[in-house]
Structure formats: C-alpha cells, structure tokens
Design an enzyme around this catalytic site. Sequence first.
Site, short mmCIF file in Angstrom:
data_model
loop_
_atom_site.label_atom_id
_atom_site.label_comp_id
_atom_site.label_asym_id
_atom_site.label_seq_id
_atom_site.Cartn_x
_atom_site.Cartn_y
_atom_site.Cartn_z
N SER A 36 -12.45 30.39 23.52
CA SER A 36 -11.38 31.21 24.08
C SER A 36 -10.95 32.62 23.30
O SER A 36 -11.21 32.62 22.06
CB SER A 36 -10.29 30.13 24.24
OG SER A 36 -9.19 31.20 24.52
N TYR A 41 -4.00 25.26 19.08
CA TYR A 41 -5.06 25.85 19.72
C TYR A 41 -5.60 27.01 19.11
O TYR A 41 -6.86 27.14 19.08
CB TYR A 41 -4.76 25.90 21.20
CG TYR A 41 -5.71 26.29 21.93
CD1 TYR A 41 -6.65 25.42 22.62
CD2 TYR A 41 -5.93 27.55 22.78
CE1 TYR A 41 -7.67 25.61 23.47
CE2 TYR A 41 -6.85 28.02 23.67
CZ TYR A 41 -7.81 27.11 23.78
OH TYR A 41 -8.84 27.26 25.05
#
Length: 259
Positions: free
Chosen positions: A137, A150
């Site tokens: 990501s 994350y």
Amino acid sequence: MNVLAPGSGVVVTGAARGIGKAMATRFAAEGCRVVVADIDDAELSAVADSIGALAVPGDAASAAGTAALVDAAREELGKIDAWYGNAGVERGRGLEASDHAWMTSYEVNVLAHVRAARLLLPDWVARGAGRFVVTSSSAGLLTLLGSPSYAATEHAEIAFAEWLAATYRHQGIVAQAIVARSVKTAMLERSSGLPGFRTEEGALTAEEVADAVWDAGQSSQFWISLEPDVAEEYAARAADVDSWLDEVNRFRQELDRTD
C-alpha cells in the site's frame, strides 16, 4: 528472466475477494494454472470454481498454513513459478491498538511473506527463476494517519520485498511490490474515515490493479505503482523528510480541528 505466460504455475493468497480475486481471475484468463488461498472457505471455493483453479483454504500467514499451501500447490502445479502474497489486514487505531492487533498485523502483513520465501527460494535459486510479489500500500511508502500498526507493517512488507530483490535478483528471482493508495475493496470500506485513504470515487478498481500486475509480470521492475501522485510524494519525502513530516502533521492538525 521468467515472465508470466500461459501455463505458468501461480499461487495467489487472499484470493476470495478484492485484489486477490481479480488477479487470480486475470491469470486464469491468460492461461496460467492457478492455486488460490484464503481463510474464507466458501467464497474461495466459489472463486476457484469460476476460474478453474485449485482452492486451498486455510491460514496462509501461519507457518503450518504456509507449508500446507506450498505443498498443495506443488502437487497441483508441479512447480510454482510465481507467488502473489496478497493477504493483508488493517487492525487497530492509534496508540490504543492492542498488542494482539499489532501481532496480527505483523503475522499477516510481514511474516507470511517470510515464511513463504523460506520454502520457495531454495527451489527457485536452483532453477534460476521465480517471481515473488507482495500486495502492499502507499502506507508502506508514506504513512497512514490513524493506523500505526498498518503503516509500520506495510513498511516492513516492502522492506522485505526489497531485500529479496537486492539479494536474489542476479539469480533469476524477481521480487515486486504492488503499491496503491486506495482500491475499491472491503478493506477500503472498513477503513472509512482514516486519512490517507481516498474515497471510493477516487479509488482504483481491483480489476485495474490486476491489469497492472499482469503487465508487470512481463518485466522485473520492482514497483507496481499505479498512481503518479504516490511516486511524487514518495520522492518528495526522500528528498526532505522533515518538510514532508511537517506537511503531514499540518494535515493531522487540520483533521483535529474539524473533528
């Protein structure tokens, strides 16, 4: 250099939905022989039936689950040509995120790749060919305000893929990282309100990601980067990290004022 082609033996984790499903579908449509994995048995079986793939349900992040998946894929395919570690999680918010949320993020987003690579690389090095791709990501290049677990594990995921490329590229191993800011998946829906994720209107589709991944399967380029603004911000961050941090922090302050 090995490239994806009709007949290639491919494994995709996290393939019950979203990017994983789209990649598996594209690979099968191109004539690859596909093995799909996910913890969701019912949805995974439906995907496998629709594209003619072998479904291997289970936890591909655990040591036992990874070993079982590699064994099943080798039995089905004869040899694994490409591994797409797509399974990922976003758990916990802020410093209040529990240790369990952190450890789950680390297991799925990082250790799953390490465990798979341990089993795949000896055969690939002996053959002089293999492709290992992680779905990461933009949080792994920049950050994700609101979700430190994350952001940190996505950074680690990319760092491991970079290490694979730096260590094994001369031995015929291709390592790549898929980097997108926002994709229309269930994770985007669950992450609603987290600064850094775009709204669904500005997000890519899973099929658009799969198209880019297939194209990148014909090359050894490390980044499978889908949005120019991510690359530009990453370059700006590298050139002057304090200015970049000041800008991100100003964004954080603006959000705090509007809460």
